[in-house]
Every structure is written in structure tokens, then in C-alpha cells.
Design a protein around this motif. Structure first.
Motif, PDB file in Angstrom:
ATOM      1  N   CYS A 105      55.180 -46.372 -63.462  1.00 44.68           N
ATOM      2  CA  CYS A 105      55.219 -45.263 -62.503  1.00 44.68           C
ATOM      3  C   CYS A 105      53.838 -44.853 -61.988  1.00 44.68           C
ATOM      4  O   CYS A 105      53.661 -44.583 -60.801  1.00 44.68           O
ATOM      5  CB  CYS A 105      55.922 -44.057 -63.127  1.00 44.68           C
ATOM      6  N   SER A 106      52.854 -44.800 -62.883  1.00 47.79           N
ATOM      7  CA  SER A 106      51.529 -44.352 -62.478  1.00 47.79           C
ATOM      8  C   SER A 106      50.903 -45.303 -61.464  1.00 47.79           C
ATOM      9  O   SER A 106      50.404 -44.873 -60.415  1.00 47.79           O
ATOM     10  CB  SER A 106      50.625 -44.221 -63.706  1.00 47.79           C
ATOM     11  N   LEU A 107      50.946 -46.597 -61.760  1.00 46.59           N
ATOM     12  CA  LEU A 107      50.367 -47.577 -60.840  1.00 46.59           C
ATOM     13  C   LEU A 107      51.140 -47.620 -59.533  1.00 46.59           C
ATOM     14  O   LEU A 107      50.545 -47.709 -58.447  1.00 46.59           O
ATOM     15  CB  LEU A 107      50.361 -48.965 -61.486  1.00 46.59           C
ATOM     16  N   CYS A 108      52.451 -47.539 -59.610  1.00 43.16           N
ATOM     17  CA  CYS A 108      53.279 -47.552 -58.409  1.00 43.16           C
ATOM     18  C   CYS A 108      52.926 -46.376 -57.509  1.00 43.16           C
ATOM     19  O   CYS A 108      52.754 -46.533 -56.296  1.00 43.16           O
ATOM     20  CB  CYS A 108      54.759 -47.508 -58.780  1.00 43.16           C
ATOM     21  N   ALA A 109      52.814 -45.184 -58.094  1.00 43.07           N
ATOM     22  CA  ALA A 109      52.477 -43.995 -57.317  1.00 43.07           C
ATOM     23  C   ALA A 109      51.111 -44.146 -56.654  1.00 43.07           C
ATOM     24  O   ALA A 109      50.926 -43.776 -55.490  1.00 43.07           O
ATOM     25  CB  ALA A 109      52.504 -42.764 -58.217  1.00 43.07           C
ATOM     26  N   LYS A 110      50.165 -44.694 -57.402  1.00 48.60           N
ATOM     27  CA  LYS A 110      48.816 -44.881 -56.861  1.00 48.60           C
ATOM     28  C   LYS A 110      48.833 -45.841 -55.674  1.00 48.60           C
ATOM     29  O   LYS A 110      48.188 -45.585 -54.638  1.00 48.60           O
ATOM     30  CB  LYS A 110      47.895 -45.412 -57.953  1.00 48.60           C
ATOM     31  N   MET A 111      49.566 -46.942 -55.802  1.00 46.96           N
ATOM     32  CA  MET A 111      49.622 -47.928 -54.722  1.00 46.96           C
ATOM     33  C   MET A 111      50.386 -47.389 -53.523  1.00 46.96           C
ATOM     34  O   MET A 111      49.990 -47.611 -52.369  1.00 46.96           O
ATOM     35  CB  MET A 111      50.269 -49.217 -55.237  1.00 46.96           C
ATOM     36  N   ARG A 112      51.472 -46.663 -53.764  1.00 47.41           N
ATOM     37  CA  ARG A 112      52.235 -46.075 -52.657  1.00 47.41           C
ATOM     38  C   ARG A 112      51.400 -45.068 -51.880  1.00 47.41           C
ATOM     39  O   ARG A 112      51.381 -45.070 -50.648  1.00 47.41           O
ATOM     40  CB  ARG A 112      53.497 -45.393 -53.191  1.00 47.41           C
ATOM     41  N   LYS A 113      50.711 -44.196 -52.622  1.00 48.56           N
ATOM     42  CA  LYS A 113      49.887 -43.192 -51.958  1.00 48.56           C
ATOM     43  C   LYS A 113      48.747 -43.840 -51.179  1.00 48.56           C
ATOM     44  O   LYS A 113      48.391 -43.389 -50.086  1.00 48.56           O
ATOM     45  CB  LYS A 113      49.335 -42.204 -52.988  1.00 48.56           C
ATOM     46  N   GLY A 114      48.188 -44.916 -51.742  1.00 43.77           N
ATOM     47  CA  GLY A 114      47.121 -45.613 -51.041  1.00 43.77           C
ATOM     48  C   GLY A 114      47.592 -46.177 -49.710  1.00 43.77           C
ATOM     49  O   GLY A 114      46.926 -46.010 -48.674  1.00 43.77           O
ATOM     50  N   ALA A 115      48.752 -46.845 -49.724  1.00 42.03           N
ATOM     51  CA  ALA A 115      49.305 -47.415 -48.492  1.00 42.03           C
ATOM     52  C   ALA A 115      49.676 -46.316 -47.499  1.00 42.03           C
ATOM     53  O   ALA A 115      49.429 -46.435 -46.285  1.00 42.03           O
ATOM     54  CB  ALA A 115      50.529 -48.267 -48.826  1.00 42.03           C
ATOM     55  N   PHE A 116      50.266 -45.238 -48.006  1.00 36.54           N
ATOM     56  CA  PHE A 116      50.671 -44.115 -47.149  1.00 36.54           C
ATOM     57  C   PHE A 116      49.461 -43.450 -46.501  1.00 36.54           C
ATOM     58  O   PHE A 116      49.435 -43.207 -45.286  1.00 36.54           O
ATOM     59  CB  PHE A 116      51.452 -43.110 -48.001  1.00 36.54           C
ATOM     60  N   ASN A 117      48.444 -43.166 -47.297  1.00 35.91           N
ATOM     61  CA  ASN A 117      47.258 -42.496 -46.763  1.00 35.91           C
ATOM     62  C   ASN A 117      46.526 -43.356 -45.738  1.00 35.91           C
ATOM     63  O   ASN A 117      46.033 -42.851 -44.719  1.00 35.91           O
ATOM     64  CB  ASN A 117      46.303 -42.120 -47.898  1.00 35.91           C
TER      65      ASN A 117
END
Length: 242
Positions: A105-117
Motif C-alpha cells: 500500500c505505501s509504495l502504491c500510494a507513493k507511485m500513484r501520487k507521483g503520477a497524479f501530481n
């Protein structure tokens, strides 16, 4: 919950924490769940009468799961006249197939937020909106107490200096139960989360714990939320009461 009540809660958050200024361009994170779709309705509705004029652009980060059909959300955005972008990624393959993460979950959230931002910046947005509601804020506080030994929760307003973006959380005064009621009343076209870890996380543990605490001690959820609002948590902006 009716749309008028949702707009009232949203405006309360936006006003008290000065979330939206004149000319803002806000990227609205759309996961496909009830919370993000309710936020889309709220911000689109707020645009019609809020004194500070702003634009919104809906964005979904697709993790690469087969059969993740976003056409109902695309249709909703067309109906609401909100631009909509889908970012295709291979985050699911990287996390589960390549890295085989035990706690993804932590890595997924980090990667999702990176792509979104990154997409938010590319299309010219200066703010991003996350659909965290009141229960999310309280659950985050419980997780911080239990697993980190500190009294903390994420802020209504956060400036990301590395990205030059400001995160806002306009649903912070909305109960999850009301979001569920809004979803049912307005038949929001939610898309089921295909992640295999969904429902088996520490956050799910905190959600069940909060539900049990409030069942055994009626009103404890509201008291916890008041403690957060009045807790002088580091990084939180001042609250402007009217």
C-alpha cells in the motif's frame, strides 16, 4: 445526504482553511470510489456560486488492472462538463509481479501520487484535491497513535514544495456514512477497486476499531475529531471561524 448538504460541508472546509483562491486550477483525484466521485460533485457544484472563481480537471491514475472500466466515470465527467484524463501506468505489475511487495500500500500510494501530481503540473494545475473525509482523518490519527506513538493526522491544506502544488481536502467535515448516503441517493457510477490488497490493510483495521469504539462509546468519533481540530498539530494551517 442531499447535494445541498454536501456543498455546505464542502464550503465550510474551503472557507475555514482557505483552500481555494481566485484563479485556482484544481486537479481532482478520481479513484472510481464513492469518496472521489462525491468530491467531484461537490467541487463542480461549488464552482457555480463560490466567490473565488476556479477550474477543475478530473484525473484517474489507472494501475494497469485488466477490466478496470472507467467509461461510467468518463460519462459522468461529460455530464458535469468536467475535463477528464486517465493516466495509464503499470504500477500493479511493478508492485505485485516484479517486486512482490508484502506490504504494497505505501509504495502504491507513493507511485500513484507521483503520477497524479506530474499530470496535474503538466495540465497547468496549481492545486490537487484528495477525497479524504472525516472518518479518514480520525483513522489516520488512530494509526499514528498506535503504530507511530504520536498524535497526528494529515492536514486540510498541505504545500508540496518539491512539486509546487498545494493539496486540499475539501471533504474533511463529511462523515463516511453521509458519503454512502449521497452515493445511493444520486446513483454514483462507482468502479470497484480491483486491488487484491483492498480490505486487508492497517487502515481497514483502524476503520473497524473506530466503528467499535463509537458503538461502545456513542459520540467518541466526534470527540476525537474535535481533539484533532483543536490539537495544534504540526503542519496544520490556522482555522478561520466565522
Amino acid at each position: 445526504m442531499k447535494l445541498q448538504q454536501l456543498l455546505s460541508y464542502t464550503r465550510k472546509a474551503v472557507d475555514e482553511y482557505q483552500m481555494i483562491q481566485e484563479g485556482d486550477a484544481i486537479a481532482v483525484g478520481i479513484s472510481g470510489g464513492k469518496d472521489s466521485l462525491a468530491m467531484l460533485y461537490a467541487l463542480q457544484g461549488l464552482r457555480r456560486f463560490y466567490p473565488n472563481h476556479f477550474d477543475i480537471h478530473a484525473i484517474t491514475v489507472s494501475l494497469g488492472y485488466e477490466g478496470f472500466d472507467l467509461s461510467p466515470i468518463r460519462s459522468l465527467c461529460e455530464e458535469l462538463e468536467v475535463p477528464y484524463t486517465v493516466i495509464d501506468t503499470e504500477i500493479a505489475r511493478i508492485i505485485f509481479d516484479e517486486r512482490k511487495e508484502d506490504n504494497p500500500c505505501s509504495l502504491c500510494a507513493k507511485m500513484r501520487k507521483g503520477a497524479f501530481n506530474q499530470e496535474a503540473k503538466r495540465i497547468g494545475c496549481n492545486k490537487v484535491a484528495y477525497a479524504h473525509h472525516k472518518d479518514d482523518i480520525i483513522e489516520t490519527m488512530l494509526l499514528s497513535l498506535i503504530f507511530e506513538g504520536r498524535f497526528h493526522s494529515f492536514s486540510p491544506l498541505t504545500y508540496l514544495d518539491r512539486m509546487d502544488l498545494t493539496v486540499i481536502r475539501p471533504l474533511m467535515f463529511v462523515d463516511e456514512a453521509d458519503v454512502i448516503g449521497f452515493k445511493n441517493k444520486y446513483a454514483l457510477p462507482t468502479v470497484k477497486n480491483p486491488c487484491p490488497a483492498d480490505g486487508y490493510t492497517k487502515r481497514e483495521y483502524a476503520k473497524k476499531l473506530l466503528r467499535q469504539l463509537n458503538l461502545e462509546n456513542p459520540g467518541v468519533k466526534e470527540r476525537m475529531f474535535s481533539a484533532i481540530l483543536n490539537g495544534n498539530i504540526a503542519g496544520w494551517p490556522p482555522r478561520i471561524l466565522r
